[in-house]
Design a protein around this motif. Structure first.
Motif, PDB file in Angstrom:
ATOM      1  N   HIS A  17      42.128  43.236  43.941  1.00  0.00           N
ATOM      2  CA  HIS A  17      42.180  44.751  43.750  1.00  0.00           C
ATOM      3  C   HIS A  17      42.781  45.038  42.294  1.00  0.00           C
ATOM      4  O   HIS A  17      42.504  46.242  42.057  1.00  0.00           O
ATOM      5  CB  HIS A  17      42.570  45.498  44.788  1.00  0.00           C
ATOM      6  N   VAL A  18      43.651  44.397  41.761  1.00  0.00           N
ATOM      7  CA  VAL A  18      44.477  44.884  40.774  1.00  0.00           C
ATOM      8  C   VAL A  18      43.725  45.188  39.518  1.00  0.00           C
ATOM      9  O   VAL A  18      43.990  46.093  38.751  1.00  0.00           O
ATOM     10  CB  VAL A  18      45.412  43.655  40.224  1.00  0.00           C
ATOM     11  N   ALA A  52      42.183  28.278  37.402  1.00  0.00           N
ATOM     12  CA  ALA A  52      40.964  28.938  37.902  1.00  0.00           C
ATOM     13  C   ALA A  52      41.237  30.275  38.331  1.00  0.00           C
ATOM     14  O   ALA A  52      42.110  30.653  39.068  1.00  0.00           O
ATOM     15  CB  ALA A  52      40.313  28.056  39.224  1.00  0.00           C
ATOM     16  N   VAL A  53      40.581  31.216  37.695  1.00  0.00           N
ATOM     17  CA  VAL A  53      40.730  32.703  37.854  1.00  0.00           C
ATOM     18  C   VAL A  53      39.668  33.387  38.679  1.00  0.00           C
ATOM     19  O   VAL A  53      38.589  33.194  38.319  1.00  0.00           O
ATOM     20  CB  VAL A  53      40.820  33.338  36.755  1.00  0.00           C
ATOM     21  N   GLU A  54      39.823  33.698  39.771  1.00  0.00           N
ATOM     22  CA  GLU A  54      39.054  34.404  40.747  1.00  0.00           C
ATOM     23  C   GLU A  54      38.666  36.020  40.488  1.00  0.00           C
ATOM     24  O   GLU A  54      39.776  36.664  40.226  1.00  0.00           O
ATOM     25  CB  GLU A  54      39.139  34.215  42.289  1.00  0.00           C
ATOM     26  N   THR A  55      37.708  36.356  40.098  1.00  0.00           N
ATOM     27  CA  THR A  55      37.240  37.723  39.656  1.00  0.00           C
ATOM     28  C   THR A  55      36.742  38.543  40.719  1.00  0.00           C
ATOM     29  O   THR A  55      36.104  38.038  41.692  1.00  0.00           O
ATOM     30  CB  THR A  55      36.727  37.873  38.377  1.00  0.00           C
ATOM     31  N   MET A  56      36.845  39.957  40.769  1.00  0.00           N
ATOM     32  CA  MET A  56      35.910  40.687  41.532  1.00  0.00           C
ATOM     33  C   MET A  56      34.517  40.816  41.179  1.00  0.00           C
ATOM     34  O   MET A  56      34.252  40.459  40.250  1.00  0.00           O
ATOM     35  CB  MET A  56      36.732  41.950  41.672  1.00  0.00           C
ATOM     36  N   THR A 115      40.626  42.302  33.586  1.00  0.00           N
ATOM     37  CA  THR A 115      40.413  40.737  33.929  1.00  0.00           C
ATOM     38  C   THR A 115      40.991  39.930  32.575  1.00  0.00           C
ATOM     39  O   THR A 115      41.480  38.922  32.913  1.00  0.00           O
ATOM     40  CB  THR A 115      39.237  40.398  34.478  1.00  0.00           C
ATOM     41  N   LEU A 116      40.173  40.291  31.642  1.00  0.00           N
ATOM     42  CA  LEU A 116      40.341  39.416  30.417  1.00  0.00           C
ATOM     43  C   LEU A 116      41.938  39.661  29.925  1.00  0.00           C
ATOM     44  O   LEU A 116      42.055  38.239  29.695  1.00  0.00           O
ATOM     45  CB  LEU A 116      39.644  40.269  29.310  1.00  0.00           C
ATOM     46  N   GLU A 117      42.512  40.524  30.288  1.00  0.00           N
ATOM     47  CA  GLU A 117      44.155  40.624  29.803  1.00  0.00           C
ATOM     48  C   GLU A 117      44.808  39.218  30.680  1.00  0.00           C
ATOM     49  O   GLU A 117      45.572  38.625  30.271  1.00  0.00           O
ATOM     50  CB  GLU A 117      44.528  41.706  30.113  1.00  0.00           C
ATOM     51  N   ALA A 118      44.505  39.347  32.081  1.00  0.00           N
ATOM     52  CA  ALA A 118      44.888  38.460  32.807  1.00  0.00           C
ATOM     53  C   ALA A 118      44.488  36.749  32.397  1.00  0.00           C
ATOM     54  O   ALA A 118      45.240  36.061  32.414  1.00  0.00           O
ATOM     55  CB  ALA A 118      44.611  38.761  34.197  1.00  0.00           C
ATOM     56  N   ILE A 119      43.364  36.803  31.790  1.00  0.00           N
ATOM     57  CA  ILE A 119      42.922  35.702  31.526  1.00  0.00           C
ATOM     58  C   ILE A 119      43.664  35.219  30.520  1.00  0.00           C
ATOM     59  O   ILE A 119      44.102  33.892  30.139  1.00  0.00           O
ATOM     60  CB  ILE A 119      41.316  35.549  31.295  1.00  0.00           C
ATOM     61  N   ILE A 131      32.745  48.851  39.647  1.00  0.00           N
ATOM     62  CA  ILE A 131      33.335  47.955  38.828  1.00  0.00           C
ATOM     63  C   ILE A 131      32.325  46.697  38.837  1.00  0.00           C
ATOM     64  O   ILE A 131      32.239  45.972  37.825  1.00  0.00           O
ATOM     65  CB  ILE A 131      34.709  47.369  39.028  1.00  0.00           C
ATOM     66  N   ASP A 132      31.530  46.480  39.714  1.00  0.00           N
ATOM     67  CA  ASP A 132      30.623  45.407  39.975  1.00  0.00           C
ATOM     68  C   ASP A 132      29.496  45.435  39.224  1.00  0.00           C
ATOM     69  O   ASP A 132      28.912  44.247  38.752  1.00  0.00           O
ATOM     70  CB  ASP A 132      30.131  45.208  41.407  1.00  0.00           C
ATOM     71  N   ASN A 133      29.157  46.370  38.805  1.00  0.00           N
ATOM     72  CA  ASN A 133      27.971  46.523  37.651  1.00  0.00           C
ATOM     73  C   ASN A 133      26.687  45.979  38.459  1.00  0.00           C
ATOM     74  O   ASN A 133      25.955  45.290  37.651  1.00  0.00           O
ATOM     75  CB  ASN A 133      27.989  45.950  36.387  1.00  0.00           C
ATOM     76  N   ASP A 134      26.430  46.380  39.492  1.00  0.00           N
ATOM     77  CA  ASP A 134      25.383  45.682  40.186  1.00  0.00           C
ATOM     78  C   ASP A 134      24.219  46.665  40.772  1.00  0.00           C
ATOM     79  O   ASP A 134      23.346  46.238  41.564  1.00  0.00           O
ATOM     80  CB  ASP A 134      25.724  45.067  41.666  1.00  0.00           C
TER      81      ASP A 134
END
Ligand code: ADP
Length: 323
Positions: free
Chosen positions: A253-254, A165-169, A146-150, A126-129
């Motif tokens: 982790h959600v 403030a939303v902290e993302t993974m 993440t977008l749905e939560a935002i 999921i990190d796309n790194d």
């Protein structure tokens, strides 16, 4: 090529199952035998192999996580651990291994390839790194969750004239924060790839308040230097000057669970099939990824120890859109 094995390793990502299905059915379609290894490199050390038939991967394309199980396996990072893995693969006459996993897992496949075993990596995180790949399996789903939560937080933020403030993974990569922040219309996005101080974030929130906004959203990547902790501390000391109250939500982790999006299922199917195709062409020791929309291979030796950063130049676009 007669007999291949496939495993999923490291952090689970939605779409891993679609990739397992594609490798399995792609291999079977060529008349090869396909073996699944349970629990990533740990299963390789424990010698847990299971022959896969087409029906074994039925009904999994739509499920998140990995039906093969995943694990973190420190022993595999040591030469003695990999020697055991190599001897298990050779004892079963496995001709090649497909590793579906993230940055650490592909460093593992690079080591195995350097030690003489044919490996093909499939980027899934999921990190796309991952270096040498534009988009990894799982990141589209994680961005959408993440977008749905935002979007939900914006509703309550707006009703109460608050900042969130939303902290993302994303570990040390800001890709999820950047994409979900742009798509979610965030007022400010903090990434590991771009220096931003708590005072800068608070300043942007204050400016949004002064421009008459009813809410403000800060999307903060977990690896950003200005983390939610630093921001809250700053806020505590300067609350009166900022206007908005601030609430913090850590998604954690959600965002890793859930049903893979169509984009992730298609990507996983393309990459899993491309891994088999690459082996059929007699190529290995590579990561099969997507570069500029097409499948492309990059030597594992080139990607190991490197990382693909998020494109911080897009932050300017986000800033302009938040006026
Ligand atoms: P991810 O693949 O999601 O980045 P990790 O970083 O936890 O997950 O790596 C998964 C596994 O890959 C580790 O538990 C270890 O077995 C193996 N691995 C990680 N880094 C290396 C390395 N440098 N050399 C060999 N194996 C590694």
């Amino acid at each position: 090529m007669k007999r291949i094995a496939v495993l999923t390793s490291g952090g689970d990502a939605p779409g891993m199952n679609a990739a397992v299905r594609a490798v399995t059915r792609g291999g079977l379609a060529r008349g090869w035998e396909v073996y699944a290894i349970r629990n990533g490199y740990q299963g390789l050390l424990d010698n847990v192999f299971e022959q896969m038939l087409a029906r074994n991967v039925g009904g999994i394309i739509q499920s998140g996580g990995t039906v093969l199980g995943s694990a973190r396996c420190p022993e595999f990072a040591k030469p003695a651990g990999r020697a055991k893995a190599l001897s298990n693969l050779r004892a079963r006459n496995i001709d090649a291994l497909v590793v579906i996993g993230g940055n650490g897992s592909q460093s593992g496949s690079a080591s195995l390839a350097a030690e003489g075993f044919p490996v093909v990596g499939v980027p899934s995180t999921i990190d796309n790194d991952l270096y040498g790949n534009d988009v990894s399996i799982g990141c589209d789903t994680a961005i959408n969750i993440t977008l749905e939560a935002i979007d939900r937080l914006r509703t309550t933020a707006s009703s109460h004239q608050r900042a969130f403030a939303v902290e993302t993974m994303g570990r040390n990569c800001g890709y999820i924060a950047l994409m979900s922040g742009i798509a979610g219309g965030a007022e400010v996005i903090a990434l590991p790839e771009h220096e931003l101080k708590p005072a800068d974030v608070a300043g942007r929130l204050r400016a949004a308040y002064q421009r008459g906004k009813t809410h403000a959203l800060a999307v903060i990547a977990e690896g950003a230097k200005c983390g939610v902790k630093e921001l809250m501390e700053y806020y505590g000391a300067h609350r009166k000057d900022i206007g908005f109250d601030l609430r913090v939500t850590r998604l954690g982790h959600v965002v890793r669970g859930g049903i893979p999006t169509a984009a992730d299922r298609v990507l996983a199917t393309r990459l899993g099939a491309a891994a088999v195709e690459t082996l059929a062409q007699g190529r290995h020791g590579v990561l099969v990824g997507i570069v500029k929309g097409d499948t492309a291979v990059t030597p594992l030796a080139e990607i190991a120890g490197k990382m693909r950063p998020a494109d911080a130049s897009l932050l300017e676009l986000a800033r302009v859109m938040a006026i």
